[in-house]
Design a protein around this motif. Sequence first.
Motif, PDB file in Angstrom:
ATOM      1  N   CYS A 131       0.823  -1.212   0.000  1.00 19.19           N
ATOM      2  CA  CYS A 131       0.000   0.000   0.000  1.00 19.19           C
ATOM      3  C   CYS A 131       0.855   1.260   0.000  1.00 19.19           C
ATOM      4  N   GLN A 132       1.978   1.205   0.703  1.00 20.55           N
ATOM      5  CA  GLN A 132       2.857   2.370   0.792  1.00 20.55           C
ATOM      6  C   GLN A 132       3.764   2.539  -0.418  1.00 20.55           C
ATOM      7  N   ASN A 133       3.712   1.570  -1.303  1.00 16.51           N
ATOM      8  CA  ASN A 133       4.607   1.636  -2.465  1.00 16.51           C
ATOM      9  C   ASN A 133       3.859   1.545  -3.782  1.00 16.51           C
ATOM     10  N   ILE A 164      -7.622   2.320   4.797  1.00 17.58           N
ATOM     11  CA  ILE A 164      -6.713   3.384   4.356  1.00 17.58           C
ATOM     12  C   ILE A 164      -6.340   3.190   2.880  1.00 17.58           C
ATOM     13  N   CYS A 165      -6.026   1.947   2.524  1.00 19.88           N
ATOM     14  CA  CYS A 165      -5.627   1.683   1.144  1.00 19.88           C
ATOM     15  C   CYS A 165      -6.803   1.815   0.186  1.00 19.88           C
ATOM     16  N   SER A 166      -8.008   1.516   0.657  1.00 23.82           N
ATOM     17  CA  SER A 166      -9.196   1.718  -0.171  1.00 23.82           C
ATOM     18  C   SER A 166      -9.418   3.198  -0.442  1.00 23.82           C
ATOM     19  N   LEU A 167      -9.135   4.034   0.540  1.00 19.85           N
ATOM     20  CA  LEU A 167      -9.231   5.479   0.328  1.00 19.85           C
ATOM     21  C   LEU A 167      -8.224   5.936  -0.726  1.00 19.85           C
ATOM     22  N   LYS A 168      -7.037   5.358  -0.697  1.00 21.72           N
ATOM     23  CA  LYS A 168      -6.042   5.705  -1.706  1.00 21.72           C
ATOM     24  C   LYS A 168      -6.502   5.283  -3.094  1.00 21.72           C
ATOM     25  N   LEU A 169      -7.325   4.232  -3.132  1.00 21.92           N
ATOM     26  CA  LEU A 169      -7.895   3.781  -4.404  1.00 21.92           C
ATOM     27  C   LEU A 169      -9.176   4.536  -4.753  1.00 21.92           C
ATOM     28  N   LYS A 170      -9.553   5.487  -3.895  1.00 19.74           N
ATOM     29  CA  LYS A 170     -10.762   6.298  -4.065  1.00 19.74           C
ATOM     30  C   LYS A 170     -12.039   5.445  -4.029  1.00 19.74           C
ATOM     31  N   ASP A 171     -11.969   4.366  -3.289  1.00 15.72           N
ATOM     32  CA  ASP A 171     -13.127   3.493  -3.113  1.00 15.72           C
ATOM     33  C   ASP A 171     -13.680   3.735  -1.706  1.00 15.72           C
TER      34      ASP A 171
END
Length: 270
Positions: A131-133, A164-171
Amino acid sequence: MNSLCFIAPVMAMTLLLAACSNQQIDTSLRNEPGARDELKTNSDLTEAQRRARIRMQLAIGYYGQGQLEVALDEIKQALTADPDFADAYSVRGLIYMDMGEVRLADENFQRALSLAPQNPDIANNYGWFLCQNGREKESITYFESALKSRSYKSPSKALTNAGICSLKLKDKAAAERYFSQSFQFEPDNPLTNVNLANLAYDRHDEARARFYMERVTKTDGLNASLLWLAINVERKLDNRASEEKFAMQLRQRYPGSVEYASYQRGAFDD
């Protein structure tokens, strides 16, 4: 677009990094059974394996203090004592990740997974690394893998990280689902509550946002972004006394912040 909708991922990262010593070091010290049907206990360990576990605990302590090179040296000694210690490779992956050594981190996580493919803690740690990369989509697979394990003792960690990673995916729908599940396991987790408050506010459910924010604002040391969110929530609900209380805190603690400048201009999210 809501002017506060960007806060969730930014705040999540900030809070998570501030608490990385207890949020991200997911090591249970359990050995995977491999071909056996039972987990090993302390009585099954050799003297070398016990030494390795002591070294790894020291490494975790140094990692939590930000002493990465010392932590790395302790992990090296742990692996000298027990070359097949999967959790040690996972922790070394986290250390290399914080050092910015992406290739070495990936290699260590892969080694850990090859030794213990069913270990949920390692799956969660590798998911966070991905997720961080820039590999957010891949990371969800590993969080889900961790959550499928009945032996996983801290599912709220994988759920929060998946959110958190879903937010980065805009989901946002998936993010809210993960955070809501995390809330069921750990209702006082400030990271979970902050993100749920942001998501509720973003869909104009201020009452629900306030419910989550109240759990966060009971703690000390709120940063400027959180105080600004609290101000906007209370303003939308026409709770002027609470709005003024948070505005005073913002003025006293962060007079030079962007948020306080917005407050002075009256640039609310109306």
